[in-house]
Design an enzyme around this catalytic site. Structure first.
Site, PDB file in Angstrom:
ATOM      1  N   GLU A 143     -23.277  -4.573 -13.872  1.00 14.23           N
ATOM      2  CA  GLU A 143     -24.052  -4.284 -12.667  1.00 14.23           C
ATOM      3  C   GLU A 143     -23.152  -3.647 -11.609  1.00 14.23           C
ATOM      4  OE1 GLU A 143     -27.187  -5.162 -13.140  1.00 14.23           O
ATOM      5  OE2 GLU A 143     -28.157  -5.482 -11.195  1.00 14.23           O
ATOM      6  N   ASP A 169     -27.525  -8.537  -8.128  1.00 13.35           N
ATOM      7  CA  ASP A 169     -28.649  -7.766  -7.617  1.00 13.35           C
ATOM      8  C   ASP A 169     -28.182  -6.353  -7.290  1.00 13.35           C
ATOM      9  OD1 ASP A 169     -31.178  -7.231  -6.874  1.00 13.35           O
ATOM     10  OD2 ASP A 169     -31.140  -8.363  -5.003  1.00 13.35           O
ATOM     11  N   LYS A 217     -26.994 -13.650 -11.822  1.00 14.47           N
ATOM     12  CA  LYS A 217     -27.831 -12.456 -11.934  1.00 14.47           C
ATOM     13  C   LYS A 217     -27.544 -11.593 -10.709  1.00 14.47           C
ATOM     14  CE  LYS A 217     -32.301 -10.683 -13.237  1.00 14.47           C
ATOM     15  NZ  LYS A 217     -32.169  -9.463 -12.447  1.00 14.47           N
ATOM     16  N   CYS A 271     -34.622 -22.182  36.201  1.00 19.75           N
ATOM     17  CA  CYS A 271     -35.519 -21.773  35.116  1.00 19.75           C
ATOM     18  C   CYS A 271     -35.663 -22.930  34.121  1.00 19.75           C
ATOM     19  CB  CYS A 271     -34.946 -20.539  34.418  1.00 19.75           C
ATOM     20  SG  CYS A 271     -35.897 -20.024  32.978  1.00 19.75           S
ATOM     21  N   ILE A 302     -34.305  -8.469 -19.278  1.00 22.16           N
ATOM     22  CA  ILE A 302     -34.531  -9.854 -19.685  1.00 22.16           C
ATOM     23  C   ILE A 302     -35.762 -10.415 -19.010  1.00 22.16           C
ATOM     24  CG2 ILE A 302     -32.444 -10.900 -20.608  1.00 22.16           C
ATOM     25  CD1 ILE A 302     -31.316 -11.119 -17.907  1.00 22.16           C
ATOM     26  N   CYS A 324     -39.876 -18.423  34.190  1.00 26.36           N
ATOM     27  CA  CYS A 324     -39.776 -18.818  35.596  1.00 26.36           C
ATOM     28  C   CYS A 324     -40.073 -17.678  36.564  1.00 26.36           C
ATOM     29  CB  CYS A 324     -38.401 -19.412  35.893  1.00 26.36           C
ATOM     30  SG  CYS A 324     -37.092 -18.189  35.925  1.00 26.36           S
ATOM     31  N   GLU A 359     -24.471 -17.396 -16.300  1.00 26.58           N
ATOM     32  CA  GLU A 359     -23.754 -16.526 -15.359  1.00 26.58           C
ATOM     33  C   GLU A 359     -24.677 -16.122 -14.218  1.00 26.58           C
ATOM     34  OE1 GLU A 359     -24.025 -12.483 -18.060  1.00 26.58           O
ATOM     35  OE2 GLU A 359     -22.707 -14.098 -18.682  1.00 26.58           O
ATOM     36  N   CYS A 376     -32.015 -13.827  32.315  1.00 29.22           N
ATOM     37  CA  CYS A 376     -32.848 -14.336  33.399  1.00 29.22           C
ATOM     38  C   CYS A 376     -31.899 -14.819  34.484  1.00 29.22           C
ATOM     39  CB  CYS A 376     -33.706 -15.492  32.883  1.00 29.22           C
ATOM     40  SG  CYS A 376     -34.333 -16.534  34.219  1.00 29.22           S
ATOM     41  N   ASP A 426       0.812  -1.215   0.000  1.00 27.46           N
ATOM     42  CA  ASP A 426       0.000   0.000   0.000  1.00 27.46           C
ATOM     43  C   ASP A 426       0.847   1.266   0.000  1.00 27.46           C
ATOM     44  OD1 ASP A 426      -2.066  -1.677   0.059  1.00 27.46           O
ATOM     45  OD2 ASP A 426      -2.838  -1.080   2.036  1.00 27.46           O
ATOM     46  N   TYR A 468     -19.492  -5.685 -11.878  1.00 27.76           N
ATOM     47  CA  TYR A 468     -19.188  -6.808 -12.774  1.00 27.76           C
ATOM     48  C   TYR A 468     -19.778  -6.503 -14.143  1.00 27.76           C
ATOM     49  CZ  TYR A 468     -17.456 -10.224  -9.370  1.00 27.76           C
ATOM     50  OH  TYR A 468     -16.710 -10.895  -8.451  1.00 27.76           O
ATOM     51  N   LYS A 509     -34.652 -17.278 -11.580  1.00 29.33           N
ATOM     52  CA  LYS A 509     -34.463 -16.728 -10.229  1.00 29.33           C
ATOM     53  C   LYS A 509     -34.442 -17.788  -9.146  1.00 29.33           C
ATOM     54  CE  LYS A 509     -35.734 -12.117 -11.208  1.00 29.33           C
ATOM     55  NZ  LYS A 509     -36.480 -10.959 -10.777  1.00 29.33           N
ATOM     56  N   GLU A 554       3.728   1.873  -1.268  1.00 31.85           N
ATOM     57  CA  GLU A 554       4.287   2.171  -2.583  1.00 31.85           C
ATOM     58  C   GLU A 554       3.201   2.772  -3.487  1.00 31.85           C
ATOM     59  OE1 GLU A 554       7.007   2.420  -3.928  1.00 31.85           O
ATOM     60  OE2 GLU A 554       6.694   2.223  -6.089  1.00 31.85           O
ATOM     61  N   CYS A 596     -38.607 -12.904  34.041  1.00 37.01           N
ATOM     62  CA  CYS A 596     -38.514 -13.968  33.044  1.00 37.01           C
ATOM     63  C   CYS A 596     -39.908 -14.539  32.774  1.00 37.01           C
ATOM     64  CB  CYS A 596     -37.588 -15.069  33.554  1.00 37.01           C
ATOM     65  SG  CYS A 596     -37.589 -16.541  32.516  1.00 37.01           S
TER      66      CYS A 596
HETATM   67  S1  IVH Z   1     -28.056  -9.219 -19.429  1.00 38.61           S
HETATM   68  C1  IVH Z   1     -30.379  -7.903 -23.092  1.00 38.61           C
HETATM   69  N1  IVH Z   1     -26.757 -10.359 -17.452  1.00 38.61           N
HETATM   70  O1  IVH Z   1     -30.880  -7.894 -14.634  1.00 38.61           O
HETATM   71  C2  IVH Z   1     -29.824  -8.493 -21.847  1.00 38.61           C
HETATM   72  N2  IVH Z   1     -28.397  -8.729 -16.904  1.00 38.61           N
HETATM   73  O2  IVH Z   1     -33.473  -7.451 -16.812  1.00 38.61           O
HETATM   74  C3  IVH Z   1     -29.492  -7.456 -20.864  1.00 38.61           C
HETATM   75  N3  IVH Z   1     -28.594  -8.296 -14.490  1.00 38.61           N
HETATM   76  O3  IVH Z   1     -31.387  -4.770 -14.714  1.00 38.61           O
HETATM   77  C4  IVH Z   1     -29.184  -7.899 -19.493  1.00 38.61           C
HETATM   78  N4  IVH Z   1     -27.056  -9.709 -13.845  1.00 38.61           N
HETATM   79  O4  IVH Z   1     -28.884  -5.116 -14.724  1.00 38.61           O
HETATM   80  C5  IVH Z   1     -27.704  -9.467 -17.791  1.00 38.61           C
HETATM   81  N5  IVH Z   1     -25.503 -11.425 -15.825  1.00 38.61           N
HETATM   82  C6  IVH Z   1     -26.447 -10.543 -16.156  1.00 38.61           C
HETATM   83  C7  IVH Z   1     -27.133  -9.777 -15.196  1.00 38.61           C
HETATM   84  C8  IVH Z   1     -28.121  -8.887 -15.606  1.00 38.61           C
HETATM   85  C9  IVH Z   1     -27.933  -8.807 -13.451  1.00 38.61           C
HETATM   86  C10 IVH Z   1     -29.674  -7.285 -14.370  1.00 38.61           C
HETATM   87  C11 IVH Z   1     -29.574  -6.152 -15.327  1.00 38.61           C
HETATM   88  C12 IVH Z   1     -30.993  -5.767 -15.589  1.00 38.61           C
HETATM   89  C13 IVH Z   1     -31.734  -7.005 -15.284  1.00 38.61           C
HETATM   90  C14 IVH Z   1     -32.166  -7.674 -16.568  1.00 38.61           C
END
Ligand code: IVH
Length: 672
Positions: free
Chosen positions: A177, A122, A120, A436, A82, A415, A118, A430, A32, A227, A318, A34, A412
């Site tokens: 995201e 959040d 999804k 108890c 999507i 008891c 991959e 307690c 750190d 990511y 999901k 450096e 309590c």
């Molecule tokens: S692809 C046309 N890949 O999920 C395809 N979306 O409705 C465009 N999200 O709000 C999205 N992880 O931000 C894609 N690995 C992933 C994702 C991802 C999260 C979110 C995205 C969007 C919603 C898709």
């Protein structure tokens, strides 16, 4: 002028390279100090020659002036969303695959379609625009056509490169995201709390709120990550032929790509991915709400196209949500094994984390005050993995009028003994002790537990009955039960009574560590119990030790030593131990520890996910060779075994200059 300009360019390159190694690859290249030196030199240079300052300079990450409003940005390529697959489990992947095959008019005998699978994430979708390798603009999704310019805030995210590495195209838009990791979220909230400032409800809101924060200085304080998962507009780039190779290319440009992704052939491999990720969901350092499947070939994606603004080539599959809204019907207190009083919210039943939840812990009195949870409140409940459900926060705007504040009862509920809370402690207790029934029951359950005496068949319902019927007061009483007494209990046939008696009999020769743990001494967990067993060799020796001797055991400090001494000083506890000896409970002699092993007595910390070993397995391997596993990194740690997604423990280990091993090196060490 040539020299300062070259120097500034050089410094920027170096700093970005170290940033990438640190934030994206999780493998720091320089100490750190450096890094700080390079950073300060660049700052000084830019201060002296303002004409050298560029917008993509790493010194420009930390916030400019607050904005009055965000400027709208029209996306060159719309940002679509999507479709969410409605079928849960394997049927979801099959339904998607079937739709894709039908749309491509593939016959049943045609080979499986190749998919990129991959996570999804959040968080919040963001479009990053790089021109000739420099980050020039970052925008939110907005309505998909027009988003908001949040460049200033996005710049503060260390994992997002301000300049791409390698031969960058004229225009490269990267989509991904922005999210907040769980450890970062917890740390941020802890800090806010200690400053008496407002906390974030969950990482997702934290991420979204930070990105849309008008004051970039505020945004910079929020620890965000990113990511990448796709592309927007590209100019002057030979786009790879598949989604997976696009992500590989983005990684090569220095963008963070999540390692949890696979190329899957057909529905069966999508199903396998869905299941594998679900199993690891709670071990990930960030929240996901599912997985995403995408047809891997970009040519096939183009062929499949869109229906009503959703691509036919992708779907989100999901998982059950880990957070849900419900209402608080009552706040009651629960009495634990050591008398600890835990306020519990009784909830209107809600499906969360894969089960129906009706109770959630509120931890302690201060926590109820801090979150200000009241009867009638609408609350967010979280249940992740096997962790007990908790109330994350209250929706203040939905509070009914006249909702009374929570008050800790004085007595309590089980008891009637006084409830006391020592001044400097968070936990009220307690004072009834083993008088108890609640504490007695919990103590018995703990004694019989799988990690203690492991008495099969002695569960909660049975302990309730045994205590309520007055058959069992102390653990020793268990060993005096007979068939007749047991068979007379509710829902207990002769066969199960016999099995239980056999289980009780079998538990008479536990390992010493288990017996010590089973006693339920405050502050003595499984690991400490094992350490004590190894150190003293017998229960008698342990009981005879004073606090000074106890503190000679590694990791036993004054608090733990005092708890142990206090426990054995109680006449009642000595009676229980005598009673156990009388009925024939005797610890089996310790297995000799491999003293000549390279790791005997060494302290390990495990962090992240190892490629093949579960945490339990790694721990067992270490202990079998006489090593110890601790939960946190300190100067006393000898080895840190780090796997994927290792977080703050790894950082701390690096700061302390400890030995860090991957799984391969760890195995080699054990074998040496
Ligand atoms: S692809 C046309 N890949 O999920 C395809 N979306 O409705 C465009 N999200 O709000 C999205 N992880 O931000 C894609 N690995 C992933 C994702 C991802 C999260 C979110 C995205 C969007 C919603 C898709």
């Amino acid at each position: 002028m040539a020299a300062p300009r070259e120097r500034a360019d050089f410094l920027r390159g170096e700093i970005e390279r170290h940033n990438h190694a640190y934030y994206v690859l999780d493998a720091p290249t320089v100490p750190d100090a450096e890094y700080d030196r390079l950073f300060r030199e660049l700052q000084a240079l830019e201060a002296e020659y303002p004409e050298l300052l560029t917008s993509d300079s790493p010194t420009q990450r930390v916030g400019g002036k607050p904005l009055a409003a965000f400027v709208p940005v029209r996306h060159a390529v719309p940002m679509l969303s999507i479709k969410t697959e409605t079928e849960a489990g394997p049927a979801g992947a099959e339904a998607f695959d079937a739709r894709v095959r039908k749309a491509l008019a593939l016959s049943e005998s045609a080979p499986p379609v190749e998919y990129a699978a991959e996570l999804k994430f959040d968080g919040l979708a963001i479009n990053l625009r790089y021109e000739h390798g420099a980050l020039v603009q970052a925008a939110t999704r907005g309505d998909g056509e027009t988003g908001e310019d949040v460049t200033q805030n996005i710049r503060t995210i260390q994992r997002i490169p301000l300049r791409l590495t390698g031969n960058a195209p004229a225009v490269l838009e990267v989509r991904g995201e922005v999210y907040m990791s769980r450890p970062d979220f917890e740390r941020y909230n802890q800090r806010q709390r200690s400053l008496g400032k407002p906390t974030l409800v969950n990482p997702r809101n934290g991420a979204a709120g930070s990105v849309r924060q008008l004051d970039p200085k505020m945004a910079a304080e929020r620890p965000l990550s990113f990511y990448a998962y796709g592309l927007g507009e590209t100019i002057g780039w030979a786009v790879p032929v598949s989604h997976s190779s696009v992500l590989d290319a983005l990684a090569a440009f220095g963008l963070p790509i999540c390692e949890h992704r696979v190329v899957a052939r057909g529905a069966s491999e999508l199903i396998a991915f869905h299941a594998a990720i679900l199993a690891r969901r709670d071990a990930l350092p960030f929240d996901i709400d599912g997985v995403v499947y995408k047809v891997n070939s970009l040519a096939l994606q183009a062929e499949l196209g869109f229906v009503s603004r959703e691509p036919r080539w992708a779907v989100a599959h999901k998982y059950p949500p880990q957070e849900a809204l419900t209402t608080v019907e009552a706040i009651q207190v629960y009495v634990g094994r050591t008398g600890a009083i835990t306020p519990v919210a009784r909830l209107a039943p809600v499906f969360v984390g894969g089960v129906t939840v009706t109770n959630a812990t509120l931890h302690n009195e201060d926590e109820v005050r801090r979150k200000d949870v009241r009867i009638g409140d609408t609350v967010i409940v979280r249940r992740a993995g096997d962790v007990i459900p908790e109330v994350v926060g209250v929706l203040a705007e939905r509070r009914p009028i006249m909702a009374p504040e929570f008050v800790m009862p004085k007595r309590c509920p089980v008891c009637g003994s006084a409830i006391e809370r020592p001044e400097d402690e968070a936990i009220a207790r307690c004072t009834g002790g083993l008088y108890c029934p609640a504490q007695r029951k919990q103590a018995l359950l703990h004694f019989a537990g799988r990690r203690a005496m492991d008495i099969e068949g002695l569960g909660e319902k049975l302990v309730d009955q045994l205590v309520d019927a007055g058959l069992v007061k102390t653990p020793a009483d268990l060993y005096g039960l007979d068939l007749q007494q047991l068979a007379a209990l509710d829902r207990m046939g002769e066969k199960s009574a016999q099995n239980l008696l056999a289980g009780i009999e079998k538990s008479k020769g536990p390992a010493l560590g288990r017996l010590i743990f089973a006693l339920g001494i405050r502050n003595v967990g499984e690991t400490t119990a094992k350490d004590l067993a190894r150190h003293f060799g017998s229960l008698e020796a342990l009981m005879a030790a004073d606090e000074a001797r106890l503190q000679q055991v590694p990791d036993v400090g004054p608090v733990v030593a005092a708890s142990i001494a206090h426990f054995f000083a109680e006449a009642h506890n000595r009676q229980v131990i005598d009673g156990l000896a009388k009925v024939g409970v005797r610890a089996t002699p310790l297995e000799p520890v491999a003293v000549d092993s390279a790791i005997s007595g060494k302290a390990f910390v495990l962090t992240g996910t190892l490629p093949t070993l579960s945490r339990e397995a790694a721990k067992a391997m270490i202990e079998a060779k006489g090593g110890k596993v601790a939960g946190s990194v300190s100067k006393k740690t000898d080895f840190v075994v780090a796997g994927a997604e290792a977080g703050s423990k790894l950082t701390k280990a690096q700061e302390l200059g400890l030995i860090i091993l991957d799984e391969q090196q760890f195995r080699e060490l054990l074998e040496s």
